[in-house]
Design an enzyme around this catalytic site. Sequence first.
Site, PDB file in Angstrom:
ATOM      1  N   HIS A 114      37.826  37.261  34.725  1.00  0.00           N
ATOM      2  CA  HIS A 114      39.776  38.078  34.884  1.00  0.00           C
ATOM      3  C   HIS A 114      40.100  37.381  33.628  1.00  0.00           C
ATOM      4  O   HIS A 114      41.529  36.640  34.133  1.00  0.00           O
ATOM      5  CB  HIS A 114      39.836  38.192  36.562  1.00  0.00           C
ATOM      6  CG  HIS A 114      39.432  39.493  37.117  1.00  0.00           C
ATOM      7  ND1 HIS A 114      39.888  40.270  36.640  1.00  0.00           N
ATOM      8  CD2 HIS A 114      38.731  39.826  38.397  1.00  0.00           C
ATOM      9  CE1 HIS A 114      40.216  41.322  37.739  1.00  0.00           C
ATOM     10  NE2 HIS A 114      38.363  40.488  38.188  1.00  0.00           N
ATOM     11  N   ASP A 119      43.052  41.104  38.414  1.00  0.00           N
ATOM     12  CA  ASP A 119      42.725  40.740  39.583  1.00  0.00           C
ATOM     13  C   ASP A 119      43.726  39.741  40.343  1.00  0.00           C
ATOM     14  O   ASP A 119      44.077  40.505  41.554  1.00  0.00           O
ATOM     15  CB  ASP A 119      42.253  38.907  39.651  1.00  0.00           C
ATOM     16  CG  ASP A 119      42.532  38.387  38.647  1.00  0.00           C
ATOM     17  OD1 ASP A 119      43.238  38.441  37.955  1.00  0.00           O
ATOM     18  OD2 ASP A 119      42.439  36.713  39.156  1.00  0.00           O
ATOM     19  N   TYR A 312      43.592  54.876  23.455  1.00  0.00           N
ATOM     20  CA  TYR A 312      44.111  55.650  23.907  1.00  0.00           C
ATOM     21  C   TYR A 312      45.746  55.931  23.054  1.00  0.00           C
ATOM     22  O   TYR A 312      46.117  55.442  22.672  1.00  0.00           O
ATOM     23  CB  TYR A 312      45.294  53.690  25.209  1.00  0.00           C
ATOM     24  CG  TYR A 312      43.722  52.699  25.495  1.00  0.00           C
ATOM     25  CD1 TYR A 312      42.631  53.707  25.888  1.00  0.00           C
ATOM     26  CD2 TYR A 312      43.684  51.651  25.830  1.00  0.00           C
ATOM     27  CE1 TYR A 312      41.617  53.439  26.150  1.00  0.00           C
ATOM     28  CE2 TYR A 312      42.523  51.434  26.549  1.00  0.00           C
ATOM     29  CZ  TYR A 312      41.709  51.974  26.954  1.00  0.00           C
ATOM     30  OH  TYR A 312      40.701  51.391  27.705  1.00  0.00           O
ATOM     31  N   GLU A 386      50.433  30.902  40.967  1.00  0.00           N
ATOM     32  CA  GLU A 386      50.489  32.173  41.774  1.00  0.00           C
ATOM     33  C   GLU A 386      51.495  32.443  42.028  1.00  0.00           C
ATOM     34  O   GLU A 386      51.375  33.035  42.995  1.00  0.00           O
ATOM     35  CB  GLU A 386      49.007  31.342  42.847  1.00  0.00           C
ATOM     36  CG  GLU A 386      47.473  31.775  41.760  1.00  0.00           C
ATOM     37  CD  GLU A 386      46.911  31.340  42.752  1.00  0.00           C
ATOM     38  OE1 GLU A 386      46.739  30.235  43.451  1.00  0.00           O
ATOM     39  OE2 GLU A 386      45.198  31.643  42.764  1.00  0.00           O
TER      40      GLU A 386
END
Length: 405
Positions: A114, A119, A312, A386
């Site tokens: 990831h 994630d 895209y 985090e």
Amino acid sequence: MLNFDTYRIEMEILEKIKALSEKFSAEVILSRRHLHANPELSYQEYNTVKYVAGQLTAFGIEVQEGVATTGLVAEIKGKNPTKKSIALRADMDALPIVEANNVEYKSRVPGVMHACGHDVHTASLLGTAKILHSIKEHFEGTVRLLFQPGEEKTPGGASYMIRDGALSNPQPSGIIGQHVFPFLPVGKIGFREGMYMASCDEIYLKVIGKGGHAAAPDLAIDPILIASHIIIALQQIISRHANPKQPTVLSFGKISGEGATNIIPNEVLVAGTFRALNEEWRATALQKIRKMAEGIAEGMGGKCEVDISKGYPYLENNPDLTRRIRTAAEAYVGSENVVNIDITLAAEDFAYYSQVIPASFYRLGTSNPAKGITSYVHTPTFNIDEDALKIGPGLMAWMAIKELE
Ligand SMILES: [Zn+2]
Ligand SMILES: [Zn+2]
């Protein structure tokens, strides 16, 4: 008119969201670590989506599985659920990269990582879902959650989500997406109104000549020379045909001819990428690339087969929606932590949603130089602080509540 009572109730909800965000943050971080340790490549997110479905079901949220095969849609209904709806999106796929971080939640899947923060997006949206579900008596309308596969690989999981009805029955009034951003320190949130990210098309050229001895070029048709002319000439499309006020780029990253110092090969393969922030210009430019490459090869006695793989579209951040969620973010993290971000010629399949309904894609600051967390996405050492997961879930829940007002 915003009277004092409405203001007071709003502030109560805001404080409630912040408290829930704090309460659930350890769980959100555990989710992120679980997902980080168990990454799956684009369109193979079978265990990831099973995990997401399990979590949502445990919260008491009904899920619709099998959307875009490995995607999922869920809805959190407030009071008067048909009044209005807003969609929130997370992507779930990982990248073919060998992780170089030495963390306890390091990828357990060889060669898969990831490295783009999907994630983080998935765990954050799970946190948002839990918060919104806990306060569903306090808002009117419906929040639709989109957990999509395959952001990293054309044709893009978002296109399959739309095909499978993720934006219909009823059509949400808008869609919001969040992406990690190592260029911003943790605590900061970045927004941009209007054009934001580029369309991205792959260009493959097969230049065909006639091979021969390098000492007798008159008996050959040299595809190396033809390819060289084509590569140089195609840059004219950017420098002479593109509107100089419009960002656009054409880069060739691969050229191969299997000749030698004394051998002129039969053919040369060239591959590159074309990017733009305007769909009309994109169509015109692709046509010019084809015509110019074919014309030059023909004029030089060879042939050029042009294969364009469309990727895209360009990503347009709806100005009204972006302004509103930016104001919501200012209330949530303080205006000193909300910043403008620049256009980028990277691509993102969230762009597909922006072609259907008002959409806004914002950035969650995730770096922290003091902790040595600075690597860019798509690198083996990418990681986040985090603490960003103490902001992301509540921020998105607050944006959704404000949009449903
Ligand atoms: Zn990526
Ligand atoms: Zn990404």
